[in-house]
Design a protein around this motif. Structure first.
Motif, PDB file in Angstrom:
ATOM      1  N   SER A 116      30.209  -1.771  -2.727  1.00 48.74           N
ATOM      2  CA  SER A 116      30.074  -0.961  -1.515  1.00 48.74           C
ATOM      3  C   SER A 116      31.412  -0.528  -0.940  1.00 48.74           C
ATOM      4  N   LYS A 117      32.507  -1.055  -1.442  1.00 50.48           N
ATOM      5  CA  LYS A 117      33.870  -0.764  -0.995  1.00 50.48           C
ATOM      6  C   LYS A 117      34.135  -1.215   0.445  1.00 50.48           C
ATOM      7  N   ARG A 118      33.336  -2.158   0.961  1.00 44.84           N
ATOM      8  CA  ARG A 118      33.530  -2.640   2.327  1.00 44.84           C
ATOM      9  C   ARG A 118      34.218  -3.993   2.379  1.00 44.84           C
ATOM     10  N   ARG A 119      34.192  -4.714   1.283  1.00 44.70           N
ATOM     11  CA  ARG A 119      34.785  -6.046   1.260  1.00 44.70           C
ATOM     12  C   ARG A 119      35.853  -6.109   0.171  1.00 44.70           C
ATOM     13  N   LEU A 120      36.775  -7.039   0.363  1.00 46.01           N
ATOM     14  CA  LEU A 120      37.882  -7.229  -0.561  1.00 46.01           C
ATOM     15  C   LEU A 120      37.836  -8.646  -1.106  1.00 46.01           C
ATOM     16  N   PHE A 121      37.960  -8.771  -2.425  1.00 45.23           N
ATOM     17  CA  PHE A 121      37.999 -10.072  -3.089  1.00 45.23           C
ATOM     18  C   PHE A 121      39.441 -10.310  -3.573  1.00 45.23           C
ATOM     19  N   THR A 122      39.959 -11.481  -3.275  1.00 43.03           N
ATOM     20  CA  THR A 122      41.311 -11.840  -3.712  1.00 43.03           C
ATOM     21  C   THR A 122      41.270 -13.187  -4.418  1.00 43.03           C
ATOM     22  N   GLY A 123      42.033 -13.292  -5.496  1.00 49.39           N
ATOM     23  CA  GLY A 123      42.209 -14.542  -6.224  1.00 49.39           C
ATOM     24  C   GLY A 123      43.679 -14.909  -6.259  1.00 49.39           C
ATOM     25  N   ALA A 124      43.969 -16.193  -6.195  1.00 50.61           N
ATOM     26  CA  ALA A 124      45.349 -16.656  -6.063  1.00 50.61           C
ATOM     27  C   ALA A 124      45.756 -17.503  -7.249  1.00 50.61           C
ATOM     28  N   ARG A 125      47.027 -17.838  -7.265  1.00 51.12           N
ATOM     29  CA  ARG A 125      47.584 -18.642  -8.345  1.00 51.12           C
ATOM     30  C   ARG A 125      47.017 -20.054  -8.355  1.00 51.12           C
ATOM     31  N   ASP A 126      46.600 -20.566  -7.191  1.00 51.07           N
ATOM     32  CA  ASP A 126      46.065 -21.925  -7.133  1.00 51.07           C
ATOM     33  C   ASP A 126      44.575 -21.985  -7.434  1.00 51.07           C
ATOM     34  N   GLY A 127      43.964 -20.885  -7.861  1.00 51.12           N
ATOM     35  CA  GLY A 127      42.563 -20.869  -8.258  1.00 51.12           C
ATOM     36  C   GLY A 127      41.589 -20.529  -7.162  1.00 51.12           C
ATOM     37  N   THR A 128      42.031 -20.323  -5.921  1.00 43.75           N
ATOM     38  CA  THR A 128      41.121 -20.019  -4.826  1.00 43.75           C
ATOM     39  C   THR A 128      40.725 -18.547  -4.856  1.00 43.75           C
ATOM     40  N   VAL A 129      39.499 -18.278  -4.427  1.00 44.39           N
ATOM     41  CA  VAL A 129      38.958 -16.916  -4.351  1.00 44.39           C
ATOM     42  C   VAL A 129      38.349 -16.746  -2.965  1.00 44.39           C
ATOM     43  N   LYS A 130      38.726 -15.654  -2.272  1.00 44.94           N
ATOM     44  CA  LYS A 130      38.252 -15.404  -0.916  1.00 44.94           C
ATOM     45  C   LYS A 130      37.698 -13.993  -0.811  1.00 44.94           C
ATOM     46  N   VAL A 131      36.774 -13.840   0.160  1.00 41.96           N
ATOM     47  CA  VAL A 131      36.147 -12.554   0.451  1.00 41.96           C
ATOM     48  C   VAL A 131      36.595 -12.151   1.852  1.00 41.96           C
ATOM     49  N   TRP A 132      37.045 -10.884   2.010  1.00 43.45           N
ATOM     50  CA  TRP A 132      37.657 -10.439   3.261  1.00 43.45           C
ATOM     51  C   TRP A 132      37.006  -9.164   3.765  1.00 43.45           C
ATOM     52  N   ASN A 133      36.972  -9.054   5.085  1.00 37.17           N
ATOM     53  CA  ASN A 133      36.808  -7.752   5.723  1.00 37.17           C
ATOM     54  C   ASN A 133      38.224  -7.233   5.960  1.00 37.17           C
ATOM     55  N   PHE A 134      38.699  -6.396   5.062  1.00 36.83           N
ATOM     56  CA  PHE A 134      40.113  -6.026   5.073  1.00 36.83           C
ATOM     57  C   PHE A 134      40.470  -5.101   6.230  1.00 36.83           C
ATOM     58  N   ASN A 135      39.487  -4.611   6.967  1.00 36.02           N
ATOM     59  CA  ASN A 135      39.793  -3.737   8.097  1.00 36.02           C
ATOM     60  C   ASN A 135      40.206  -4.501   9.345  1.00 36.02           C
ATOM     61  N   ASN A 136      39.867  -5.794   9.414  1.00 35.14           N
ATOM     62  CA  ASN A 136      40.319  -6.596  10.553  1.00 35.14           C
ATOM     63  C   ASN A 136      40.913  -7.931  10.130  1.00 35.14           C
ATOM     64  N   GLY A 137      40.999  -8.186   8.825  1.00 37.03           N
ATOM     65  CA  GLY A 137      41.619  -9.413   8.350  1.00 37.03           C
ATOM     66  C   GLY A 137      40.770 -10.650   8.497  1.00 37.03           C
ATOM     67  N   ALA A 138      39.451 -10.514   8.630  1.00 41.54           N
ATOM     68  CA  ALA A 138      38.563 -11.668   8.785  1.00 41.54           C
ATOM     69  C   ALA A 138      38.114 -12.166   7.413  1.00 41.54           C
ATOM     70  N   CYS A 139      38.227 -13.484   7.215  1.00 39.07           N
ATOM     71  CA  CYS A 139      37.771 -14.096   5.972  1.00 39.07           C
ATOM     72  C   CYS A 139      36.274 -14.350   6.073  1.00 39.07           C
ATOM     73  N   LEU A 140      35.486 -13.685   5.235  1.00 42.10           N
ATOM     74  CA  LEU A 140      34.032 -13.799   5.284  1.00 42.10           C
ATOM     75  C   LEU A 140      33.508 -14.972   4.468  1.00 42.10           C
ATOM     76  N   ARG A 141      34.216 -15.342   3.409  1.00 43.71           N
ATOM     77  CA  ARG A 141      33.703 -16.390   2.545  1.00 43.71           C
ATOM     78  C   ARG A 141      34.824 -16.876   1.633  1.00 43.71           C
TER      79      ARG A 141
END
Length: 1176
Positions: A524-549
């Protein structure tokens, strides 16, 4: 927005909820916002975008709590970003200046150089040219440049008949007469001539009742004869000298002769008016204490003074004596003040720790009060152009205030002003360059301007950029960097919308950022998924910087790929397995697929709703079924061009330890030497990254590199240098591998040549890569697939390539994932050996392919009919490609033969495809539409904005840049001011021709041609000059230029046919007309070798083999003027007269000598005659 507005908006939300579901759909939300903001203020499209930003969970509704949380988080992140990146007046740390001052510095002033004098009239002087002058109490005077480099130092002579030493209390500069004035405890004023390198004491005003403590000087630039000198003394008095003939009378009249000493002027004579051109005013006892500061204000025609007394804190006296003086009363008095002629306000700082702004005509109440200091304010400085106030407190705290909104812009804590235990005794602010000089018994400076060499290209991030994604829904670009910063940019203006930190960890009580190694949007292009070097994966509302999951993790291995097909989330990385999550907020169910890769997974992509593809470092590409998790086929160009379908779902034998442990201990140098002696080859250390791997070996250097592999590490261009993966680390396998693979003990990898370390590791706990040949080494270390993309618009078929894979050595390979398909084509997308393609993207119709390599080059390929089944591909129109892409325009600067030679030479330096890929049938290169250098470092990500035909590139040089498809540079995200708002339809010809500074310095001819829209005026001009010079030299100024040049498009370009004809003519001209054809001219028996290409930078000198020049002509001596001729004739006549006089004197002397001799002879003869008769 205040509380009343929020309550009103809440009530509107409740009223608009017609169905009573507790949330608003898009229509209800649109009506509620129009009722709040007005129907004509916003359009439906903007409201729809706001609704989609707020509805990050995509449930189709927005309730009051969700909307309020979004607004609060957005404003919070924006405020944090603005505070972090706001333009502060003093961005640099305090710089200490070494000097020979040992006592407290009394004053630091600036002596500007008046460069445009017109008699007594001068242009408005600024502080861009001149010298700083500092003086300390003991009488040491230093002269400084604008960069605070010491020019010279002078020590004042102390009085000899005094018991106590003289202290300098203050100093002023007098630019109109090139003098400085100093006041001292000797109750006098001394004036020094500092013109050029002089420092002569010329005047001394003596006989004052009290010592002057502070001074100020002003002169009129329109008539520099008019000047005012005012000073306040220790008795609370203020005295003003008004000069009307400062230039004509040399300030106090004529100076004494050189060597006599300075001229003494009694103070009471000046008060009486006995000195010509000076009018003296004296305000007696205006303060009850010492005068702390005095200033003359020409706008007010008044002098202002202050003291630390409550009754007479500040005094304003009219110099023309037309008005009575004004007195300001402030509790505890004032220590400093400053008048601003731009704002017509007086800014004061006092003992009550407050900064006040006063109207000069209102003495009862200040117009503004600024609080924030914790101690008395000692100094005030103003920047009238920017409306800024600089206040310095007793505890060395510095604050910068904005006079417009009366807010604090910057605070420099006292602990950051490390200038010793003494108080700050003087300051000087240069508004021209924004520098603030502080003085205690030492000098330090806050600089605003960048130092030489610091000014560079604008950067989008502070660290290397790993990803840059384009969101066509919100028309934004989202980028991520190594320091875990996610930035959201507006594509139309290039400005930053919001910024937040994604991943953090705590190590030993310290919070650290974790590098972002994977990033993607949901469908839907509304959420952003990021993965890091330590193995964590987060879901963001990138328009306000809120971590959704935050997704559940099972290990701490680096995440290298995230895809979101059909309400699912699939992640992978260095753990070599795929993990699938359900894309629901309340569903934490996940499933891990079995390990099928032998090495770390570097890339992950999806095809439609049913297929996934993963690639690893060893070159394996595995096609998965999304529904069942089974392997459908395995592709590897180093093994076969056909898909491998047998034993795909059986356990695998790992050839590397799971994940590269950066904390693994390294083998000692002694162990490395011992191993090198016993083994003919050693383990090749490899550093890898989520964005790709840099190969640094070729066939000629592989043996030497293998011998020294245990001692050196190879630098990864995509991100710094990681610790080498040593033998001991490679020997260790994880317990997960042991549990998942029962055949590990039966590994077929030889370990006989390994010198086993004394660490207790036995049996199959270690392995060794034994490369007997370069082909084997290539299969193991130059086969990685760093990037894959599916061509979604193509249907799966055995004759149609639907998967493009790139990576090692720059090869892009087209695969058909059908079980009867395989490798259908491959081509090289780099310009040289040992480079890789780490970034690829395509348009929605799969007409073009854009690649980015580790050298920073962008290449655009036409792939509409590339490796596709005949009759199924779209119709490709190549008629207007030359008009769209300057790269395809014919190059008239080189003949056809030279172009072919250059192309052949370039092909020889390129890597050869592996023989396993069947290059005779698979080498197919699509049409290259464009190629240019976009960055100087590794390109990590490429995105294509199809609506406006724009290319977004990110690189490890910390920049994200925007280009048109044809190669026009628009700008760098994060550059100051951004760029003008882009139109809906971008016409490349209307885009200004600009080049990034770093690329411009090293750009090749092709890059300059592309970035300049196809024109290369400098190259063509240089070639035309050389050809013209050669033609004149060979044909004796009678060449026919029409045969050597063709007029093409209004520009002179060479023609290959005419050039070849000219060469034949030159050969014919070499045949002798006497001997005929039997004579052959001498020719070189050996073709000279082609010299390597020379790259030059700004610091190198240009070397020329020949340069055009003109023949030297005799220089005619100029005719002497008549006056000089007369002087020379007179001198010649005088010399002749002198010669004549000398000759006469010589003759006279000789005559006298002759007469004397003759007389002597006669006397002797007479004496002889007289003696002879006697004898007789």
């Amino acid at each position: 927005m205040n509380n009343d507005h929020l309550q009103k908006l809440q009530s509107i939300f409740e009223e608009a909820d017609e169905d009573g579901g507790g949330g608003l759909d898009i229509d209800e939300f649109r009506q509620a916002m129009k009722k709040t903001m007005g129907a004509g203020q916003v359009d439906d499209r903007q409201l729809a975008i706001v609704f989609m930003k707020v509805d990050a969970n995509c449930d189709g509704t927005v309730d009051w709590d969700e909307y309020l949380s979004y607004m609060l988080l957005e404003y919070q992140e924006r405020d944090l970003m603005n505070n972090l990146f706001k333009d502060v007046p003093f961005p640099k740390q305090l710089r200490e200046i070494s000097s020979n001052h040992r006592d407290m510095i009394s004053s630091v002033k600036f002596l500007p150089t008046i460069t445009h004098r017109h008699g007594s009239v001068a242009d408005e002087s600024d502080h861009s040219v001149g010298r700083y002058i500092s003086v300390s109490k003991e009488g040491v005077v230093n002269f400084w440049t604008l960069d605070m480099n010491n020019l010279r130092s002078v020590t004042l002579e102390q009085p000899r008949d005094k018991v106590k030493p003289m202290w300098i209390t203050d100093m002023v500069c007098m630019p109109n007469i090139n003098m400085i004035a100093m006041s001292s405890t000797e109750r006098d004023l001394c004036f020094y001539d500092v013109n050029g390198s002089k420092f002569d004491k010329v005047f001394q005003v003596s006989g004052m009742e009290h010592a002057a403590l502070c001074m100020d000087y002003w002169y009129d630039v329109k008539n520099m004869n008019n000047a005012v000198l005012c000073f306040g003394d220790a008795g609370g008095n203020v005295c003003v000298f008004v000069f009307s003939e400062a230039l004509g009378s040399a300030l106090f009249g004529s100076q004494n002769a050189k060597g006599v000493g300075c001229r003494r002027v009694p103070f009471h004579e000046i008060l009486k008016g006995s000195v010509k051109g000076i009018r003296a005013l004296r305000y007696l006892f205006v303060h009850e204490d010492w005068v702390r500061k005095v200033q003359y204000c020409h706008n007010l025609h008044s002098v202002i003074s202050c003291a630390t007394t409550s009754e007479n804190s500040m005094f304003i006296g009219d110099v023309e004596r037309k008005k009575t003086g004004s007195v300001f009363k402030i509790r505890k008095g004032l220590q400093c003040f400053e008048y601003s002629k731009e704002w017509n306000v007086i800014v004061t700082g006092g003992m009550d720790r407050t900064v006040r702004l006063w109207n000069p005509y209102v003495t009862t109440k200040s117009t503004a009060v600024l609080k924030g200091h914790n101690s008395a304010i000692m100094h005030i400085a103003l920047n009238g152009n920017n409306g800024q106030i600089i206040s310095v407190a007793k505890e060395k705290q510095i604050k910068v205030w904005d006079m417009r909104d009366q807010t604090c812009l910057q605070t420099v804590a006292g602990r950051n002003v490390n200038m010793g235990p003494h108080l700050i005794n003087t300051i000087f602010y240069n508004a021209r360059n924004g520098s603030l000089i502080l003085g205690t018994n030492m000098i330090a400076i806050f600089e605003r301007k960048a130092e030489e060499g610091e000014v560079g290209e604008p950067m989008s991030h502070n660290k290397a950029v790993t990803h840059a994604l384009y969101n066509n829904l919100f028309n934004q670009v989202v980028s991520a960097s190594d320091d875990s910063i996610v930035s959201v940019w507006d594509l139309d203006t290039g400005t930053k919308t919001i910024q937040f930190t994604a991943h953090k960890t705590i190590e030993r009580g310290v919070e650290k950022s974790v590098e972002i190694t994977a990033m993607t949007f949901d469908p839907s292009k509304r959420r952003l998924f990021t993965g890091a070097r330590d193995g964590t994966v987060k879901v963001w509302n990138f328009n306000n910087g809120a971590c959704l999951r935050e997704l559940e993790v099972f290990d701490n291995y680096e995440v290298t790929g995230i895809v979101c097909p059909r309400s699912k989330i699939v992640t992978t990385g260095w753990n070599r397995r795929l993990t699938m999550y359900i894309d629901l907020q309340d569903d934490d169910e996940c499933r891990q697929w079995p390990i099928r890769h032998k090495d770390d997974i570097l890339s992950l992509t999806s095809y439609g709703p049913s297929h996934l593809a993963t690639s690893s470092y060893d070159g394996d590409i595995i096609i998965w079924s999304l529904e069942t998790g089974h392997v459908l086929s395995r592709l590897n160009a180093m093994e076969s061009v056909k898909p491998q379908t047998d034993r795909l779902n059986s356990p695998v034998t790992p050839v590397r330890p799971m994940g590269r442990d950066k904390s693994a201990s390294t083998i000692s140098e002694k162990d490395c030497k011992a191993e090198n002696k016993e083994s003919s080859s050693s383990v090749e250390p490899k550093t890898t990254d989520s964005v790709g791997i840099k190969r640094l070996l070729d066939e000629t250097s592989v043996k030497e590199s293998l011998k020294n592999a245990s001692k050196e590490t190879f630098k990864d261009k995509s991100r710094g240098t990681l610790p080498a993966i040593n033998n001991q680390a490679n020997m260790v396998t994880s317990e997960t591998d042991k549990s998942d693979d029962s055949e590990t003990k039966k590994s077929d990898i030889s370990d006989s040549s390994v010198n086993r370390p004394k660490s207790g590791l036995q049996g199959n706990d270690f392995y060794h890569i034994h490369s007997k040949s370069y082909a084997e080494f290539q299969r193991k270390h130059e086969a990685s697939v760093d990037k894959m993309i599916f061509l979604q618009a193509r249907e799966q078929d055995k004759e149609t390539a639907t998967l493009l894979a790139s990576g090692a050595e720059g090869w892009v390979r087209a695969w058909s994932i059908d079980h009867k398909g395989g490798l259908l084509g491959q081509f090289l997308a780099t310009n040289r050996k040992n480079e890789s393609v780490l970034a690829m993207t395509t348009d929605s119709q799969n007409q073009i392919l854009i690649t980015g390599d580790t050298m920073g080059y962008i290449m655009v390929w036409e792939i509409g009919d590339y490796c596709i089944k005949k009759g199924t591909g779209p119709q490709v129109d190549n008629s207007n490609l030359r008009k769209r892409f300057p790269y395809l325009k014919p190059d008239g600067l080189m003949t056809l033969r030279n172009q072919l030679l250059a192309q052949t030479k370039h092909q020889e330096n390129l890597p050869k495809p592996p023989p396993q890929t069947n290059p005779e049938e698979t080498i197919r290169e699509p049409l290259k539409l464009n190629a240019y250098r976009a960055h100087l470092e590794v390109i990590t990500f490429v995105e294509y904005a199809e609506e406006k035909e724009l290319i977004i590139t990110s690189s490890t040089d910390c920049s994200v840049r925007l280009w048109t498809l044809c190669g026009r540079y628009i700008g760098t995200f994060g550059q100051k001011g951004g760029w003008e708002k882009l139109p809906e339809i971008i016409v490349p010809e209307r885009v200004p021709r600009r080049l990034p500074g770093d690329v411009k310095r090293v750009a090749s001819a092709i890059t300059l041609k592309v970035l300049n829209g196809g024109s290369r005026p400098r190259w063509k001009l240089a070639r035309n000059i050389l050809l013209l010079c050669a033609a004149r030299k060979s044909l004796g100024q009678k060449t026919n230029l029409e045969g050597m040049f063709n007029k093409v498009g209004g520009e002179l370009v060479g023609d290959s046919e005419s050039s070849e004809d000219d060469e034949d003519k030159h050969v014919d001209q070499g045949i002798s007309t006497i001997l005929g054809k039997s004579y052959k001219p001498k020719t070189r028996h050996k073709v000279p070798p082609m010299l390597p290409e020379i790259r030059q930078n700004a610091n190198q000198l240009s070397v020329f083999s020949s340069l055009p020049f003109c023949e030297l002509e005799p220089v005619q001596e100029p005719k002497l003027p008549a006056v000089i001729q007369q002087i020379q004739a007179r001198q010649q006549s005088m010399e002749n007269l002198d010669k004549e006089g000398t000759t006469k004197q010589k003759l006279k002397r000789r005559a006298q000598e002759h007469l004397l001799k003759h007389k002597t002879v006669r006397i002797l003869t007479r004496d002889n005659k007289e003696q002879r008769p006697g004898q007789d």
